[in-house]
Design a protein around this motif. Sequence first.
Motif, short mmCIF file in Angstrom:
data_model
loop_
_atom_site.label_atom_id
_atom_site.label_comp_id
_atom_site.label_asym_id
_atom_site.label_seq_id
_atom_site.Cartn_x
_atom_site.Cartn_y
_atom_site.Cartn_z
N PHE A 1 -6.60 -4.86 -8.03
CA PHE A 1 -7.54 -4.01 -7.29
C PHE A 1 -8.23 -4.79 -6.18
N ALA A 2 -8.73 -5.98 -6.49
CA ALA A 2 -9.46 -6.76 -5.50
C ALA A 2 -8.55 -7.17 -4.34
N LEU A 3 -7.38 -7.69 -4.64
CA LEU A 3 -6.45 -8.10 -3.59
C LEU A 3 -5.99 -6.90 -2.77
N GLY A 4 -5.69 -5.80 -3.44
CA GLY A 4 -5.26 -4.60 -2.73
C GLY A 4 -6.37 -4.03 -1.85
N GLY B 1 -6.68 -4.37 7.05
CA GLY B 1 -5.88 -3.58 7.97
C GLY B 1 -6.68 -2.43 8.58
N LEU B 2 -7.52 -1.78 7.78
CA LEU B 2 -8.34 -0.67 8.27
C LEU B 2 -9.35 -1.14 9.30
N MET C 1 -2.24 -2.31 5.42
CA MET C 1 -2.74 -1.11 4.75
C MET C 1 -1.77 -0.61 3.68
N ILE C 2 -0.49 -0.65 3.94
CA ILE C 2 0.49 -0.16 2.97
C ILE C 2 0.57 -1.10 1.76
N ILE C 3 0.59 -2.40 2.01
CA ILE C 3 0.66 -3.35 0.90
C ILE C 3 -0.61 -3.26 0.05
N GLY C 4 -1.77 -3.16 0.69
CA GLY C 4 -3.02 -3.03 -0.05
C GLY C 4 -3.08 -1.76 -0.86
N ALA C 5 -2.67 -0.64 -0.26
CA ALA C 5 -2.68 0.63 -0.99
C ALA C 5 -1.69 0.59 -2.15
N VAL D 1 -3.89 1.44 -10.59
CA VAL D 1 -4.25 2.76 -11.12
C VAL D 1 -3.15 3.28 -12.04
N ALA D 2 -1.89 3.08 -11.66
CA ALA D 2 -0.78 3.55 -12.49
C ALA D 2 -0.76 2.85 -13.84
#
Length: 136
Positions: free
Chosen positions: A16-19, A26-27, A65-69, A76-77
């Motif tokens: 979570f923290a790294l993501g 990126g944002l 952004m994609i790697i973090g998400a 979450v999964a």
Amino acid sequence: MFLRILKLFFVIVTMFALGAFTFLHGLTAWRAGQVTVRRKGAEPFVATVDGAFPLTFATEVWGFMIIGAALVLLGVAVIVSLLLATPAERRARLDSTGAAPHRASSDMDMSWKTALAIIGAVVALFFYLAFRVHAQ
């Protein structure tokens, strides 16, 4: 059992923290309209959305952004899969996370979904790296 739960907790928190950090980096660059690109063996340069190196800007920002998400969604999964499992399934999953010796784990069959996900991730990584290299 407690140590496995603790290990899983730390892995999920780290994901979570790294993501979140990667996605927010990126944002922030996307909202600012520029990102500083640092390449190994080259001087850092600034890529902007409508100025110099727009493809590099898009690749860097969307890549972060994609790697973090993806990392946040993976965390979450894992949490959802553990919450939706029955207590016996949850206990079996926690027991299997590190209980098998290395030789026995290499004999396990891999599902086609897992293999497809790994192949897709590797192909996506190579596409990302190709865009980064050619956008220089």
